[in-house]
Design a protein around this motif. Structure first.
Motif, mmCIF file in Angstrom:
data_model
loop_
_atom_site.group_PDB
_atom_site.id
_atom_site.type_symbol
_atom_site.label_atom_id
_atom_site.label_comp_id
_atom_site.label_asym_id
_atom_site.label_seq_id
_atom_site.Cartn_x
_atom_site.Cartn_y
_atom_site.Cartn_z
ATOM 1 N N HIS A 1 10.239 2.807 8.359
ATOM 2 C CA HIS A 1 8.863 2.958 8.831
ATOM 3 C C HIS A 1 7.964 2.386 7.746
ATOM 4 C CE1 HIS A 1 5.615 5.840 10.726
ATOM 5 N NE2 HIS A 1 5.172 4.604 10.550
ATOM 6 N N PHE A 2 7.195 1.358 8.114
ATOM 7 C CA PHE A 2 6.378 0.610 7.157
ATOM 8 C C PHE A 2 4.913 1.030 7.194
ATOM 9 C CE2 PHE A 2 10.083 -1.920 7.940
ATOM 10 C CZ PHE A 2 10.376 -2.504 6.725
ATOM 11 N N PHE A 3 4.308 1.093 5.995
ATOM 12 C CA PHE A 3 2.883 1.364 5.827
ATOM 13 C C PHE A 3 2.335 0.289 4.906
ATOM 14 C CE2 PHE A 3 4.877 5.336 6.881
ATOM 15 C CZ PHE A 3 3.945 6.053 7.629
ATOM 16 N N VAL A 4 1.363 -0.494 5.375
ATOM 17 C CA VAL A 4 0.793 -1.585 4.576
ATOM 18 C C VAL A 4 -0.635 -1.219 4.187
ATOM 19 C CG1 VAL A 4 0.221 -4.036 4.508
ATOM 20 C CG2 VAL A 4 2.236 -3.267 5.795
ATOM 21 N N PHE A 5 -0.910 -1.284 2.873
ATOM 22 C CA PHE A 5 -2.215 -0.906 2.338
ATOM 23 C C PHE A 5 -2.891 -2.106 1.683
ATOM 24 C CE2 PHE A 5 0.445 2.859 2.354
ATOM 25 C CZ PHE A 5 -0.373 3.795 2.967
ATOM 26 N N ASP A 6 -4.204 -2.201 1.866
ATOM 27 C CA ASP A 6 -4.971 -3.292 1.269
ATOM 28 C C ASP A 6 -5.260 -2.999 -0.207
ATOM 29 O OD1 ASP A 6 -7.108 -1.491 1.198
ATOM 30 O OD2 ASP A 6 -8.227 -2.471 2.809
ATOM 31 N N SER A 7 -6.104 -3.818 -0.832
ATOM 32 C CA SER A 7 -6.377 -3.678 -2.272
ATOM 33 C C SER A 7 -7.067 -2.359 -2.605
ATOM 34 C CB SER A 7 -7.226 -4.850 -2.762
ATOM 35 O OG SER A 7 -8.457 -4.885 -2.062
ATOM 36 N N GLU A 8 -7.756 -1.772 -1.634
ATOM 37 C CA GLU A 8 -8.390 -0.458 -1.835
ATOM 38 C C GLU A 8 -7.447 0.677 -1.449
ATOM 39 O OE1 GLU A 8 -11.991 -0.573 0.444
ATOM 40 O OE2 GLU A 8 -12.955 -2.005 -0.912
ATOM 41 N N ARG A 9 -6.234 0.302 -1.088
ATOM 42 C CA ARG A 9 -5.184 1.228 -0.640
ATOM 43 C C ARG A 9 -5.573 1.973 0.625
ATOM 44 N NH1 ARG A 9 -3.118 -2.103 -2.949
ATOM 45 N NH2 ARG A 9 -1.962 -1.982 -4.907
#
Length: 193
Positions: free
Chosen positions: A119-127
């Protein structure tokens, strides 16, 4: 409140032991533009079937500042091969390009609302969460894959576009919760879309 972390929510904190002998926390990955946190394990056929596709993605996007962290939250009492020594052996054998962490208490899996492996969770630079769900549409046998949702999400984000599909249902074995039947899931854990 939804079981699984919702889009735009911040990455929950963690501090977990890694197979490399170090303890890793969320802030150790601050230098990455994008952070992929994925829940995985040692035994699941969906994990085993898709590990090389995940490796290819991690290697493809490394130069773009994308980091990968795998977390095993499965109960070793349900599946003994998911214990920490087996994690260490697996990393020694396959040398995957990610940090592999052990969530023995399962607290991190609950904070993120992990449903399955993988199960994948992708976070940007601000998380902030920008994508959650499956890596691709056929993780058990990626030779049959027609859509790589993880790469689509990374491509869209890195190109500054809205994600074409920001949420999918993860495909895989359910997290093996301590003291529960191997197929048990929390009552409020449900499909994401």
């Amino acid at each position: 409140m939804a079981f699984t972390l919702q889009l735009n929510e911040k990455a929950p904190y963690f501090s977990l032991p890694g197979t490399d002998g170090k303890t890793w926390s969320l802030s150790d990955f601050d230098d990455y533009r994008v952070l992929v946190v994925f829940f995985t394990c040692n035994h699941c056929p969906y994990v085993i079937g898709s590990d090389e596709a995940t490796r290819a993605t991690a290697e493809k996007y490394a130069s773009d500042g994308v980091g990968f962290v795998g977390i095993n939250s499965n109960s070793k009492n349900t599946y003994p091969e998911d214990d920490f020594p087996h994690m260490v052996k697996r990393m020694e054998k396959y040398k995957f390009p990610w940090i592999y962490l052990y969530d023995e208490s399962q607290e991190v899996a609950l904070k993120y609302g992990a449903l399955r492996t993988p199960h994948f969770f992708v976070f940007d630079s601000e998380r902030k969460l920008i994508y959650t769900g499956r890596g691709n549409d056929y993780p058990r046998d990626t030779s049959k894959m027609t859509v790589n949702d993880l790469e689509n999400a990374l491509d869209d984000h890195l190109e500054g576009k809205p994600l074409r599909v920001p949420m999918t249902n993860p495909i895989g074995c359910n997290i093996k919760w301590e003291g529960k039947d191997a197929h048990w899931m929390p009552a409020d854990a449900c499909d994401l879309v």
